[in-house]
Write a protein that holds these residues in place. Structure first.
Motif, PDB file in Angstrom:
ATOM      1  N   GLN A  21       0.828  -1.207   0.000  1.00 22.06           N
ATOM      2  CA  GLN A  21       0.000   0.000   0.000  1.00 22.06           C
ATOM      3  C   GLN A  21       0.861   1.256   0.000  1.00 22.06           C
ATOM      4  N   LYS A  22       1.927   1.251   0.796  1.00 21.64           N
ATOM      5  CA  LYS A  22       2.814   2.416   0.853  1.00 21.64           C
ATOM      6  C   LYS A  22       3.541   2.609  -0.467  1.00 21.64           C
ATOM      7  N   ALA A  23       4.004   1.525  -1.065  1.00 20.17           N
ATOM      8  CA  ALA A  23       4.680   1.622  -2.358  1.00 20.17           C
ATOM      9  C   ALA A  23       3.727   2.174  -3.418  1.00 20.17           C
ATOM     10  N   ALA A  24       2.500   1.727  -3.406  1.00 19.94           N
ATOM     11  CA  ALA A  24       1.506   2.227  -4.359  1.00 19.94           C
ATOM     12  C   ALA A  24       1.222   3.703  -4.114  1.00 19.94           C
ATOM     13  N   ALA A  29       1.781   9.257  -5.817  1.00 28.27           N
ATOM     14  CA  ALA A  29       2.199  10.623  -5.489  1.00 28.27           C
ATOM     15  C   ALA A  29       3.241  11.120  -6.482  1.00 28.27           C
ATOM     16  N   ILE A  30       4.167  10.261  -6.867  1.00 29.20           N
ATOM     17  CA  ILE A  30       5.182  10.652  -7.852  1.00 29.20           C
ATOM     18  C   ILE A  30       4.503  11.026  -9.162  1.00 29.20           C
ATOM     19  N   GLY A  49       1.944  10.284   2.229  1.00 26.81           N
ATOM     20  CA  GLY A  49       1.626   9.891   3.594  1.00 26.81           C
ATOM     21  C   GLY A  49       2.660   8.967   4.219  1.00 26.81           C
ATOM     22  N   VAL A  50       3.920   9.153   3.817  1.00 24.83           N
ATOM     23  CA  VAL A  50       5.013   8.366   4.395  1.00 24.83           C
ATOM     24  C   VAL A  50       6.025   9.315   5.017  1.00 24.83           C
ATOM     25  N   SER A  51       6.928   8.757   5.821  1.00 23.79           N
ATOM     26  CA  SER A  51       7.961   9.573   6.446  1.00 23.79           C
ATOM     27  C   SER A  51       9.226   9.554   5.588  1.00 23.79           C
TER      28      SER A  51
END
Length: 71
Positions: A21-24, A29-30, A49-51
């Motif tokens: 999910q974070k990779a997606a 976002a990119i 939504g990541v650090s």
């Protein structure tokens, strides 16, 4: 299979789902930010939504982001 092993399997599956999910979210976002031009790591982190530490733990994603980020 013991109860502890079953729990560990469930935890590993959950962790894999979160990672995907974070990779997606980062890829999405990119794609969004590159349409607007160059962007910074902070802007990418905010949008996805990541650090910032996410990119230290996932250098492959950082390499992908570096292609489009402003220096």
């Amino acid at each position: 299979m013991t109860m502890k092993e079953k729990k560990m399997i469930g935890i590993k599956k959950h962790n894999q789902e979160v990672k995907a999910q974070k990779a997606a979210a980062v890829k999405k976002a990119i794609n969004k930010l590159k349409k607007q031009g160059t962007f910074t790591l902070k802007e990418l982190c905010d949008e996805a939504g990541v650090s910032k530490t996410y990119f230290k733990k996932h250098p492959d994603m950082r390499a992908l982001a570096d292609v489009y980020m402003s220096p």
